[in-house]
Scaffold this motif. Structure first.
Motif, short mmCIF file in Angstrom:
data_model
loop_
_atom_site.label_atom_id
_atom_site.label_comp_id
_atom_site.label_asym_id
_atom_site.label_seq_id
_atom_site.Cartn_x
_atom_site.Cartn_y
_atom_site.Cartn_z
N ALA A 47 -33.31 28.46 -49.89
CA ALA A 47 -34.12 28.71 -50.80
C ALA A 47 -33.94 26.92 -51.32
O ALA A 47 -35.43 26.46 -51.62
N GLU A 48 -33.43 25.82 -50.80
CA GLU A 48 -33.32 24.86 -51.17
C GLU A 48 -34.40 23.91 -50.21
O GLU A 48 -35.15 23.52 -50.98
N ALA A 49 -33.80 24.28 -49.30
CA ALA A 49 -35.05 23.64 -47.86
C ALA A 49 -36.29 24.18 -48.04
O ALA A 49 -37.24 23.11 -48.27
N ILE A 50 -36.34 25.47 -48.21
CA ILE A 50 -37.98 25.73 -48.60
C ILE A 50 -38.07 25.30 -49.66
O ILE A 50 -39.89 24.97 -50.38
N ALA A 51 -37.73 25.24 -51.36
CA ALA A 51 -38.12 24.71 -52.57
C ALA A 51 -38.77 22.89 -51.99
O ALA A 51 -39.45 22.43 -52.32
N GLN A 52 -38.13 22.62 -51.44
CA GLN A 52 -38.59 20.81 -50.47
C GLN A 52 -39.64 20.93 -49.85
O GLN A 52 -40.84 20.13 -50.93
N ARG A 53 -39.75 21.97 -49.18
CA ARG A 53 -40.73 22.31 -48.50
C ARG A 53 -42.53 22.85 -49.08
O ARG A 53 -43.52 22.00 -49.50
N SER A 54 -41.76 22.93 -50.66
CA SER A 54 -42.84 24.13 -51.04
C SER A 54 -43.67 22.23 -52.30
O SER A 54 -44.97 22.30 -52.36
N TRP A 55 -42.50 22.02 -52.65
CA TRP A 55 -42.84 20.79 -53.69
C TRP A 55 -43.95 19.47 -52.34
O TRP A 55 -45.00 19.19 -53.03
N ASP A 56 -43.26 19.46 -51.64
CA ASP A 56 -44.44 18.80 -50.66
C ASP A 56 -45.59 19.15 -50.00
O ASP A 56 -46.48 18.32 -49.65
N SER A 187 -41.42 26.14 -55.79
CA SER A 187 -40.37 25.37 -55.98
C SER A 187 -38.98 24.89 -56.73
O SER A 187 -38.02 25.03 -56.81
N ARG A 188 -40.09 25.20 -58.28
CA ARG A 188 -38.85 25.30 -59.29
C ARG A 188 -38.24 26.53 -59.26
O ARG A 188 -36.75 26.56 -59.49
N ASP A 189 -38.82 27.72 -58.82
CA ASP A 189 -38.21 29.46 -58.83
C ASP A 189 -37.14 29.44 -57.60
O ASP A 189 -36.06 29.35 -58.01
N LEU A 190 -38.22 28.28 -56.21
CA LEU A 190 -36.54 28.47 -55.53
C LEU A 190 -35.28 27.90 -55.62
O LEU A 190 -33.85 28.24 -55.41
N ARG A 191 -35.60 27.02 -56.40
CA ARG A 191 -34.04 25.97 -57.22
C ARG A 191 -33.35 26.56 -58.14
O ARG A 191 -31.84 26.88 -57.54
N GLN A 192 -34.27 27.68 -58.49
CA GLN A 192 -33.21 28.32 -59.80
C GLN A 192 -32.64 29.55 -59.07
O GLN A 192 -31.59 29.98 -59.60
N PHE A 193 -33.07 30.32 -58.49
CA PHE A 193 -33.13 31.04 -57.23
C PHE A 193 -31.52 30.46 -56.58
O PHE A 193 -30.35 31.34 -56.41
N ALA A 194 -31.55 29.46 -55.97
CA ALA A 194 -30.42 28.56 -54.85
C ALA A 194 -28.94 28.86 -56.22
O ALA A 194 -28.12 28.70 -55.62
N GLU A 195 -29.93 27.96 -57.28
CA GLU A 195 -28.76 28.10 -58.47
C GLU A 195 -27.78 29.11 -58.49
O GLU A 195 -26.67 29.39 -58.41
N GLU A 196 -28.50 30.06 -58.91
CA GLU A 196 -27.67 31.25 -58.95
C GLU A 196 -26.83 32.04 -58.29
O GLU A 196 -26.09 32.78 -58.77
N ALA A 197 -27.45 32.00 -56.82
CA ALA A 197 -27.72 33.03 -55.84
C ALA A 197 -26.17 32.47 -55.69
O ALA A 197 -25.08 32.44 -54.77
#
Length: 278
Positions: A47-56, A187-197
């Motif tokens: 999720a962290e990696a996909i979040a960065q790609r979404s931001w990009d 990107s924000r939601d993916l990072r939140q998922f990564a943190e909580e998961a």
């Protein structure tokens, strides 16, 4: 050794072999739980990696964005489905690992007693009587220590976040002038998922590992005793057990602590695991 004595020894050992099998089945259950937790941790890293790609995506021109979008949206949907499936599995199979470990370790004195007395016990019925409390524990643990409300709330939150990621993917696929905003939100939601998961899965994994160790240690002692091998007759003290169990898991008085404040959707994912029989 006469024929009757030999028959008694065999009957005693058969009970211990059955008990060892029941313990091994419970250990396998907890290993499965550890595997689920590891899967969720892996998803969090993805999720962290996909979040960065979404931001990009915001850095791409219109032509490059269009070429990238279809594959990226498909990846988001696949990821969301895997995350939802993992949350469902965690909710349906999870037991409270630390409490399972403590419940099993509490019966160490029974195995220690058998180590000292098994040769002098008159028959298999006497062995069975000593092991009766452990037998009851094995058969009631899956129902008694299944995931509680706090733990299921954490699981539900992960499932809800994963569902939200699929919805963001749909919005991104729709395109339009809101595409850049949706990419940022995704990107924000993916990072939140990564943190909580990550928070949830690391806790789940560490407690499952505690349970596997406690159960496997007892299974090995029981199997060794059934084979006539030397087994220590010294049961761990209550202090020893508590010191071991306290290295990870909730503080005293807590069963499962919700670590991150929750918002948004709710998608219950829970179930009742089957009992362990031996």
């Amino acid at each position: 050794m006469n024929e009757n004595a030999s028959s008694d020894v065999k009957a005693k050992r058969q009970i211990l072999i059955g008990l060892s099998g029941g313990l091994s089945a419970l250990a396998d259950r907890m290993r499965s739980q550890h595997a689920i937790a590891t899967k969720i941790t892996t998803l969090a890293a993805r999720a962290e990696a996909i979040a960065q790609r979404s931001w990009d995506l915001n850095k791409l021109n219109s032509q490059d964005l269009q070429r990238t979008m279809d594959g990226f949206v498909g990846e988001i949907k696949t990821f969301a489905k895997q995350a939802i499936d993992a949350a469902v599995r965690a909710g349906s199979e999870a037991l409270l690992g630390k409490e399972v470990a403590e419940a099993i370790a509490a019966h160490s004195a029974e195995i220690a007693r058998l180590t000292r007395e098994i040769d002098s016990l008159p028959d298999a019925a006497a062995v069975r009587a000593i092991l009766q409390p452990l037998s009851v524990t094995l058969n009631t643990l899956p129902a008694r220590l299944k995931a509680n409300t706090a733990m299921l709330k954490d699981v539900d939150a992960i499932g809800a976040l994963a569902t939200g990621l699929a919805e963001r993917g749909d919005a991104l696929a729709a395109g339009g002038t809101a595409g850049n905003r949706v990419a940022v939100e995704l990107s924000r939601d993916l990072r939140q998922f990564a943190e909580e998961a990550t928070t949830f899965s690391l806790k789940m994994a560490s407690e499952a590992a505690l349970a596997v160790k406690a159960i496997s240690d007892m299974a090995q002692r029981t199997l060794g005793l059934s084979q006539g091998n030397p087994v220590s007759d010294q049961a761990p003290s209550a202090t020893d057990r508590l010191m071991t169990l306290a290295r990870t898991g909730p503080q005293a008085g807590q069963v499962w602590a919700t670590s991150v404040s929750r918002t948004s959707r709710s998608s219950p994912v829970q179930g009742t695991p089957p009992g362990v029989k031996w």
